[in-house]
Motif scaffolding. Structure first.
Motif, mmCIF file in Angstrom:
data_model
loop_
_atom_site.group_PDB
_atom_site.id
_atom_site.type_symbol
_atom_site.label_atom_id
_atom_site.label_comp_id
_atom_site.label_asym_id
_atom_site.label_seq_id
_atom_site.Cartn_x
_atom_site.Cartn_y
_atom_site.Cartn_z
ATOM 1 N N ARG A 1 8.382 1.411 5.974
ATOM 2 C CA ARG A 1 7.550 2.581 6.287
ATOM 3 C C ARG A 1 6.775 2.369 7.585
ATOM 4 O O ARG A 1 6.596 3.295 8.376
ATOM 5 N N ALA B 1 0.834 -1.222 0.000
ATOM 6 C CA ALA B 1 0.000 0.000 0.000
ATOM 7 C C ALA B 1 0.860 1.258 0.000
ATOM 8 O O ALA B 1 0.568 2.226 0.702
ATOM 9 N N LEU B 2 1.907 1.232 -0.803
ATOM 10 C CA LEU B 2 2.752 2.434 -0.914
ATOM 11 C C LEU B 2 2.003 3.488 -1.730
ATOM 12 O O LEU B 2 1.236 3.147 -2.627
ATOM 13 N N PHE B 3 2.257 4.749 -1.403
ATOM 14 C CA PHE B 3 1.603 5.830 -2.154
ATOM 15 C C PHE B 3 2.303 5.957 -3.500
ATOM 16 O O PHE B 3 3.473 6.345 -3.561
ATOM 17 N N ASP B 4 1.569 5.621 -4.568
ATOM 18 C CA ASP B 4 2.269 5.523 -5.856
ATOM 19 C C ASP B 4 2.624 6.877 -6.471
ATOM 20 O O ASP B 4 3.380 6.924 -7.435
ATOM 21 N N TYR C 1 6.798 10.306 5.027
ATOM 22 C CA TYR C 1 5.403 10.688 5.280
ATOM 23 C C TYR C 1 5.024 10.660 6.769
ATOM 24 O O TYR C 1 4.613 11.678 7.318
#
Lengths: 243, 257
Positions: A152, A90-93, A103
């Motif tokens: 993360r 679920a990395l922010f693309d 973040y």
């Protein structure tokens, strides 16, 4: 005393009772594996532990505080202490790997850009993905995405880490890296809850295992004893056999 | 299908989007505005949509001039073309078409982007990291539309009137100086503001449904497609219905003033 207690937890979706009555205690510093067939609600239970899903009834106590009663603002403090590792990272693309890791640090700390960079550099180095620091998630392999996702999640030094099938779909090399990371964190007294179908990984990292079936916790036992459970379905599942 | 099953999804949408707007305003007053994200959205909504909006309104002005030129020529009314075009564009067509084009270009993009984030658990990841999806996702988009749409409308009005001038002078034989004089003598501040003020309301009708449908995507990538369609249809209808009531409201205010 338990660090996390789940009491009389009930959750249904569109009339289907996923959880009928879940009762479970997780103790500080242990690694609890949660196993069970597909669709028994392992991820739903895990998401409820961080307030991403609200139960229909029951309590989730974290350090004796019922997090099901907290609103989104109040949950922020809980979420700083409990990290969640998503199944696919679920990395922010739209953000680079560096920005993904920065973040939570920018959101919750007053660290300088220099300190943030050093912390991210060190963390990525530990996970063997330092070469990806300026890359975007779409440029990474599945295994690297999972490792960056894990990096993360732990960058805020959480007390508890919730792993949602962290080794699913990984090659043996990446699986081993994830296992070693979980063990390393466990040795630092980080409490872990490990949802998985990957029994060798569960045996490698977990202290206890809970088996979910038909909306309840059908068994909780020491990791060595689960394969000898009296219930044929549970022991067969743990051994990877058909009941 | 009874009335309840027909109106229930609408009521859910109305409640959900009102709550989303309320939460966005709440985050705004908490000071959780991320300038970089807002600037990015202003760029996406404003600068990147400018060509689409200008082409649309420019051709609307040209078509109007042509249609009215042909129609009014029969009655010797060609000289009224600058008046008709400028008033129609400034009061109605500029703001409405700019908003509809923004809904089609930007609203659909917002929904598909947010919907994809939902499907890939990125929205949950924002929450899990102790951040607010409203502050990170919704508020920048609402503010981006709120800032950019009125500016786009100002450009749309100008180009629409110039489109009318182009056809008026080339095809209908109108003197450009006469056209400009008539435009300037016709439009007053009330005319301009009655159209311009609508944009601020329309900006919410574009951004809020786009974020609402994106955040509530269900059923994977198929759900993203359905949500995107819903956004464009809902926004366009809401803009047209809203336009009627806002026109009526401004009409009452103008009479009262």
């Amino acid at each position: 005393m338990a660090l996390i207690e789940i009491k009389n937890f009930k959750k249904s979706f569109q009339g289907h009772d996923v959880h009928k009555d879940i009762n479970l205690s997780i103790f500080s510093g242990e690694c609890l594996g949660i196993i069970g067939g597909s669709g028994v609600g392992k991820s739903v239970l895990l998401k409820s532990l961080i307030g991403l899903i609200k139960p229909d009834d029951g309590q989730v106590l974290f350090k004796n505080q019922d997090i099901t009663k907290l609103n989104e603002d109040e949950l922020v403090e809980v979420r700083k202490k409990i990290a969640y590792v998503f199944q696919n990272g679920a990395l922010f693309d739209s953000l680079s790997v560096y920005e993904n890791l920065a973040y939570p640090l920018k959101e919750h700390t007053m660290m300088t850009e220099q300190d943030i960079y050093q912390k991210i550099y060190k963390t990525l180095d530990e996970f063997g993905v330092l070469n990806a620091i300026n890359k975007y998630p779409a440029e990474l392999s599945g295994g690297m995405q999972k490792r960056v996702g894990l990096a993360r999640s732990i960058i805020m030094d959480p007390e508890v880490i919730l792993y949602d099938e962290p080794t699913a779909g990984l090659d043996p090399y990446n699986t081993k890296i994830i296992q070693e990371t979980i063990i390393k964190l466990k040795n630092k007294n980080v409490t872990s809850i490990f949802v998985t179908h990957d029994m060798p990984s569960a045996f490698a990292v977990c202290d206890r295992i809970a088996f979910l079936n038909q909306g309840v916790v059908a068994a909780v036992s020491d990791v060595k004893e689960i394969t000898n459970n009296n219930d044929n379905e549970i022991s067969a599942f743990a051994k990877g056999l058909r009941p | 299908m009874n009335y309840f099953t027909m109106t229930y999804p609408f009521l859910i949408f109305l409640g959900g989007s009102t709550k989303l707007l309320y939460l966005s305003i709440k985050e705004f007053f908490k000071g959780k505005v991320e300038k970089d994200l807002v600037i990015e959205q202003v760029y996406q909504v404003g600068i990147k949509s400018l060509p689409v909006v200008l082409v649309t309104t420019g051709f609307i002005g040209m078509v109007m001039a042509l249609q009215f030129g042909i129609g009014l020529a029969k009655f010797g009314g060609k000289l009224y073309i600058p008046k008709i075009i400028s008033l129609s564009i400034v009061r109605e067509l500029g703001p409405v078409f700019a908003s509809i084009m923004i809904s089609a270009r930007v609203g659909s993009g917002m929904t598909s982007e947010i919907g994809s984030m939902r499907v890939t658990e990125q929205i949950d990841a924002i929450r899990a990291l102790g951040a607010s999806p409203i502050a990170k996702i919704v508020l920048p988009r609402v503010l981006g539309c709120f800032i950019a749409l009125p500016v786009l409308t100002a450009f749309a009005n100008t180009i629409g009137i110039l489109g009318g001038l182009l056809v008026g002078s080339n095809d209908l034989g109108l003197d450009p100086n006469y056209y400009f004089q008539k435009v300037l003598s016709t439009i007053n501040v009330a005319d301009y503001m009655s159209g311009f003020m609508k944009c601020f309301f329309f900006s919410f009708l574009v951004s809020v449904p786009a974020c609402y449908f994106g955040l509530n995507v269900k059923g994977g990538t198929k759900g993203v497609g359905i949500a995107t369609t819903k956004t464009v249809v809902t926004s366009c209808i809401a803009i047209l219905i809203g336009d009627y009531f806002l026109t009526k409201l401004f009409w009452v205010i103008e009479k009262w003033l």
